[in-house]
Design a protein around this motif. Structure first.
Motif, PDB file in Angstrom:
ATOM      1  N   ALA A 128     -14.992  10.363  33.007  1.00 13.06           N
ATOM      2  CA  ALA A 128     -15.019  11.976  32.390  1.00 13.06           C
ATOM      3  C   ALA A 128     -14.283  12.988  32.855  1.00 13.06           C
ATOM      4  O   ALA A 128     -13.858  13.588  32.074  1.00 13.06           O
ATOM      5  CB  ALA A 128     -16.808  12.064  32.447  1.00 13.06           C
ATOM      6  N   GLU A 129     -13.905  12.592  34.539  1.00  7.60           N
ATOM      7  CA  GLU A 129     -13.306  13.490  35.028  1.00  7.60           C
ATOM      8  C   GLU A 129     -11.782  13.236  35.330  1.00  7.60           C
ATOM      9  O   GLU A 129     -11.220  13.998  34.920  1.00  7.60           O
ATOM     10  CB  GLU A 129     -13.582  12.978  36.820  1.00  7.60           C
ATOM     11  CG  GLU A 129     -12.517  14.063  38.124  1.00  7.60           C
ATOM     12  CD  GLU A 129     -12.378  15.973  37.264  1.00  7.60           C
ATOM     13  OE1 GLU A 129     -11.947  16.251  37.396  1.00  7.60           O
ATOM     14  OE2 GLU A 129     -13.424  16.038  37.015  1.00  7.60           O
TER      15      GLU A 129
ATOM     16  N   GLN B 181      -9.197  16.442  33.432  1.00  2.45           N
ATOM     17  CA  GLN B 181      -7.514  16.189  34.552  1.00  2.45           C
ATOM     18  C   GLN B 181      -6.538  15.911  33.570  1.00  2.45           C
ATOM     19  O   GLN B 181      -5.726  17.113  33.855  1.00  2.45           O
ATOM     20  CB  GLN B 181      -7.692  15.132  35.335  1.00  2.45           C
ATOM     21  CG  GLN B 181      -8.210  15.736  36.538  1.00  2.45           C
ATOM     22  CD  GLN B 181      -8.399  16.519  37.727  1.00  2.45           C
ATOM     23  OE1 GLN B 181      -7.404  17.609  37.426  1.00  2.45           O
ATOM     24  NE2 GLN B 181      -9.105  17.760  38.124  1.00  2.45           N
ATOM     25  N   LEU B 182      -6.707  14.840  32.611  1.00  7.07           N
ATOM     26  CA  LEU B 182      -4.960  14.521  31.794  1.00  7.07           C
ATOM     27  C   LEU B 182      -5.746  16.188  30.655  1.00  7.07           C
ATOM     28  O   LEU B 182      -4.553  16.718  30.409  1.00  7.07           O
ATOM     29  CB  LEU B 182      -5.856  12.878  30.827  1.00  7.07           C
ATOM     30  CG  LEU B 182      -4.680  12.861  29.961  1.00  7.07           C
ATOM     31  CD1 LEU B 182      -3.459  12.717  30.958  1.00  7.07           C
ATOM     32  CD2 LEU B 182      -5.313  11.423  29.315  1.00  7.07           C
ATOM     33  N   ALA B 183      -6.825  16.426  30.217  1.00  3.10           N
ATOM     34  CA  ALA B 183      -7.087  16.965  28.818  1.00  3.10           C
ATOM     35  C   ALA B 183      -6.350  18.734  29.872  1.00  3.10           C
ATOM     36  O   ALA B 183      -5.557  19.583  28.587  1.00  3.10           O
ATOM     37  CB  ALA B 183      -8.660  17.656  28.626  1.00  3.10           C
TER      38      ALA B 183
ATOM     39  N   ILE C 247      -4.128   9.286  35.498  1.00  7.46           N
ATOM     40  CA  ILE C 247      -4.717   8.903  35.187  1.00  7.46           C
ATOM     41  C   ILE C 247      -3.366   9.167  34.258  1.00  7.46           C
ATOM     42  O   ILE C 247      -2.603   9.670  34.311  1.00  7.46           O
ATOM     43  CB  ILE C 247      -5.967   9.160  34.594  1.00  7.46           C
ATOM     44  CG1 ILE C 247      -5.654   9.605  32.755  1.00  7.46           C
ATOM     45  CG2 ILE C 247      -5.235  11.015  34.387  1.00  7.46           C
ATOM     46  CD1 ILE C 247      -7.592   7.970  32.430  1.00  7.46           C
ATOM     47  N   ALA C 248      -3.484   7.518  33.048  1.00  4.98           N
ATOM     48  CA  ALA C 248      -2.402   7.630  32.426  1.00  4.98           C
ATOM     49  C   ALA C 248      -2.842   7.190  30.773  1.00  4.98           C
ATOM     50  O   ALA C 248      -3.290   6.427  31.004  1.00  4.98           O
ATOM     51  CB  ALA C 248      -1.118   6.690  32.797  1.00  4.98           C
ATOM     52  N   GLU C 249      -2.131   7.850  30.467  1.00  6.41           N
ATOM     53  CA  GLU C 249      -2.409   7.622  28.754  1.00  6.41           C
ATOM     54  C   GLU C 249      -1.055   7.288  27.739  1.00  6.41           C
ATOM     55  O   GLU C 249       0.291   8.257  28.233  1.00  6.41           O
ATOM     56  CB  GLU C 249      -3.079   9.164  28.118  1.00  6.41           C
ATOM     57  CG  GLU C 249      -3.514   8.908  26.642  1.00  6.41           C
ATOM     58  CD  GLU C 249      -3.714  10.059  25.804  1.00  6.41           C
ATOM     59  OE1 GLU C 249      -5.434   9.761  25.145  1.00  6.41           O
ATOM     60  OE2 GLU C 249      -3.463  11.136  25.401  1.00  6.41           O
ATOM     61  N   LEU C 250      -1.397   5.776  27.387  1.00  5.10           N
ATOM     62  CA  LEU C 250      -0.446   5.328  26.404  1.00  5.10           C
ATOM     63  C   LEU C 250      -0.804   4.065  25.771  1.00  5.10           C
ATOM     64  O   LEU C 250      -1.376   4.025  24.865  1.00  5.10           O
ATOM     65  CB  LEU C 250       0.248   4.509  27.895  1.00  5.10           C
ATOM     66  CG  LEU C 250       0.440   4.117  29.842  1.00  5.10           C
ATOM     67  CD1 LEU C 250       0.592   3.419  29.800  1.00  5.10           C
ATOM     68  CD2 LEU C 250       1.864   5.258  29.515  1.00  5.10           C
TER      69      LEU C 250
END
Length: 131
Positions: free
Chosen positions: A121-122, A126-128, A25-28
């Motif tokens: 949701a998963e 994982q990111l959090a 997962i990437a948050e950009l």
């Protein structure tokens, strides 16, 4: 809140997925709203390449344009396939071109418990956990 989600799209490796695929997962986040259209276009190009990359099990994209934030969720047969895609010409060119527009990025990867498509949701959990 305005959002756009492109659903999970299987990749070429879905015929024989491993029991525990690698999920990423990437948050950009981009610096300003003016960067959103260009980032979205580049994201769509990279998503298209990821869908066709060797070892790709699939990819999804979620956006919150007014928050200037994009999330990419992908699954791969193994870490080597993921790394090869990150080093691919398409991905590297996008990273280089978009670097000046970037405000922040965060990433997480893990071995999934099942070969089924990962859930947002998963991925969010994982990111959090990496924050």
């Amino acid at each position: 809140m305005l959002s756009l989600t492109l659903p999970w799209t299987p990749g070429p490796a879905t015929a024989e997925p491993p029991a525990r695929p690698v999920v990423m997962i990437a948050e950009l986040e981009v610096r300003a709203l003016r960067h959103v259209p260009g980032f979205l276009l580049a994201s769509l190009k990279v998503r298209r390449a990821a869908r066709r990359a060797p070892g790709s099990l699939g990819v999804a994209l979620r956006t919150a344009p007014l928050r200037r934030t994009f999330w990419v969720l992908s699954a791969w047969t193994d870490h080597d396939s993921l790394r090869a895609f990150v080093r691919s010409d398409t991905h590297r060119a996008a990273m280089t071109a978009l670097r000046p527009a970037m405000a922040r990025s965060a990433f997480a990867d893990w071995a999934a418990d099942t070969p089924a498509a990962p859930r947002w949701a998963e991925a969010d959990r994982q990111l959090a956990a990496t924050a």
